[in-house]
Design an enzyme around this catalytic site. Structure first.
Site, PDB file in Angstrom:
ATOM      1  N   LEU A  21       0.810  -1.212   0.000  1.00 30.52           N
ATOM      2  CA  LEU A  21       0.000   0.000   0.000  1.00 30.52           C
ATOM      3  C   LEU A  21       0.847   1.267   0.000  1.00 30.52           C
ATOM      4  O   LEU A  21       0.304   2.369  -0.077  1.00 30.52           O
ATOM      5  CB  LEU A  21      -0.901   0.031   1.249  1.00 30.52           C
ATOM      6  N   SER A  22       2.154   1.127   0.068  1.00 28.02           N
ATOM      7  CA  SER A  22       3.011   2.307   0.179  1.00 28.02           C
ATOM      8  C   SER A  22       2.812   3.321  -0.944  1.00 28.02           C
ATOM      9  O   SER A  22       2.751   4.532  -0.678  1.00 28.02           O
ATOM     10  CB  SER A  22       4.480   1.877   0.251  1.00 28.02           C
ATOM     11  N   THR A  67      11.049  -3.342   1.820  1.00 25.74           N
ATOM     12  CA  THR A  67      10.289  -4.349   2.545  1.00 25.74           C
ATOM     13  C   THR A  67      11.000  -5.683   2.369  1.00 25.74           C
ATOM     14  O   THR A  67      12.092  -5.750   1.822  1.00 25.74           O
ATOM     15  CB  THR A  67       8.822  -4.372   2.064  1.00 25.74           C
ATOM     16  N   LYS A  71      15.405  -5.666   3.915  1.00 23.64           N
ATOM     17  CA  LYS A  71      15.701  -4.756   5.023  1.00 23.64           C
ATOM     18  C   LYS A  71      17.113  -4.939   5.583  1.00 23.64           C
ATOM     19  O   LYS A  71      17.699  -3.991   6.101  1.00 23.64           O
ATOM     20  CB  LYS A  71      14.663  -4.914   6.134  1.00 23.64           C
ATOM     21  N   ASP A 108       9.891   1.777  11.170  1.00 22.17           N
ATOM     22  CA  ASP A 108       8.909   0.857  11.749  1.00 22.17           C
ATOM     23  C   ASP A 108       8.832   1.023  13.265  1.00 22.17           C
ATOM     24  O   ASP A 108       7.742   1.000  13.852  1.00 22.17           O
ATOM     25  CB  ASP A 108       9.268  -0.596  11.429  1.00 22.17           C
ATOM     26  N   GLY A 131       4.730 -14.395  18.318  1.00 26.78           N
ATOM     27  CA  GLY A 131       5.554 -14.617  17.152  1.00 26.78           C
ATOM     28  C   GLY A 131       6.974 -14.144  17.348  1.00 26.78           C
ATOM     29  O   GLY A 131       7.334 -13.558  18.365  1.00 26.78           O
ATOM     30  N   GLY A 133      10.819 -13.209  14.731  1.00 29.53           N
ATOM     31  CA  GLY A 133      11.232 -12.738  13.419  1.00 29.53           C
ATOM     32  C   GLY A 133      11.458 -11.242  13.378  1.00 29.53           C
ATOM     33  O   GLY A 133      11.548 -10.569  14.405  1.00 29.53           O
TER      34      GLY A 133
END
Length: 278
Positions: A21-22, A67, A71, A108, A131, A133
């Protein structure tokens, strides 16, 4: 540092990247700010192609959003990296400066903090992370500034458990690791951050507490998740992936244009409309 004078192009890179969506968010901001002629695109670029792509860019480029899986791969291509990005070894923002340098940052982490502040979450005594990661490490970095007590991470494997302990030590967060089989216990924390792929937390929806705290679910599609819906039905505060996407994009846009403030609501409205149209 100032962006290159006259720079008018930016883009998001990743693989896959078609879902991003960027472009919608950044182009909405450009329109709201009256920045005619400035464009923001998307390019499917993998790790192998990244060095060549970056090297091919001319002086019309202001910056790039990165993304997965880029990264970390972008770091060797940079002249400078911010402390925030270095802390989690992840860069999601590359800016071409006026003197031609490539600088890397991670929006982020401050984006997560801004999204929580927007919902009135300034400090919490403890938190849970669902989670592991890259996104979970960013969540731990954000929690290092928000959480005054322990953070429990719920993971599926011993390898992931070791990773989260390592990130906790590096970021100065008191991390306790628990098995995913006990993930329902996470929901009693005052702040729960879900960093898992779509569908992973669906089975936890029925376990949402009667008086929940705040849920930060980093997904934005599909939205709402079953857990987010159950959480809201019980009166809990919910922060979603679009909130994060908007706040981190605002910071990227500021860096790439050199203009502040950036119209966050124009970005959010455009993002909501795009998601409804899918």
């Amino acid at each position: 540092m100032p962006v290159r004078p006259g720079a008018r192009r930016a883009a998001v890179l990743g693989s896959p990247v078609a879902h991003s969506l960027s472009p919608v968010l950044h182009n909405a901001a450009y329109a709201a700010m009256g920045l005619e002629g400035r464009t923001y695109e998307r390019f499917d670029v993998d790790e192998a192609a990244l060095p060549g792509f970056v090297a091919s860019l001319d002086e019309t480029w202001a910056g790039l959003s990165l993304t997965m899986p880029l990264k970390r791969a972008v770091i060797p291509l940079l002249d400078e990296i911010s402390e925030t990005a270095a802390a989690v070894e992840a860069v999601n923002t590359l800016v071409f400066t006026e003197d031609g340098r490539r600088t890397g940052d991670n929006t982020d982490i401050p984006g997560m903090i801004a999204a929580l502040h927007e919902r009135g979450v300034e400090k919490v005594e403890s938190a849970a992370v669902l989670g592991a990661g890259a996104t979970a490490s960013s969540a731990l970095a954000a929690l290092s500034r928000l959480c005054t007590g322990p953070v429990t991470a719920y993971v599926r494997s011993a390898a992931r458990a070791a990773e989260m302990r390592g990130w906790g030590e590096r970021l100065g967060v008191d991390v306790t690791v628990a098995d995913w089989a006990d993930a329902a216990e996470a929901l009693s924390a005052p702040l729960v951050v879900a960093t898992t792929p779509a569908g992973t937390t669906d089975a936890l929806a029925a376990a949402a507490p009667s008086r929940p705290g705040t849920l930060f679910d980093v997904l934005y599609e599909p939205w709402p998740t079953r857990l987010a819906s159950a959480w809201a039905e019980r009166g809990g505060a919910v922060v979603g992936g679009l909130d994060l996407l908007v706040h981190q994009a605002v910071l990227q846009c500021e860096q790439m244009t050199g203009i502040s403030p950036v119209p966050a609501e124009a970005m959010r409205t455009a993002g909501e409309q795009a998601l409804r149209a899918r």
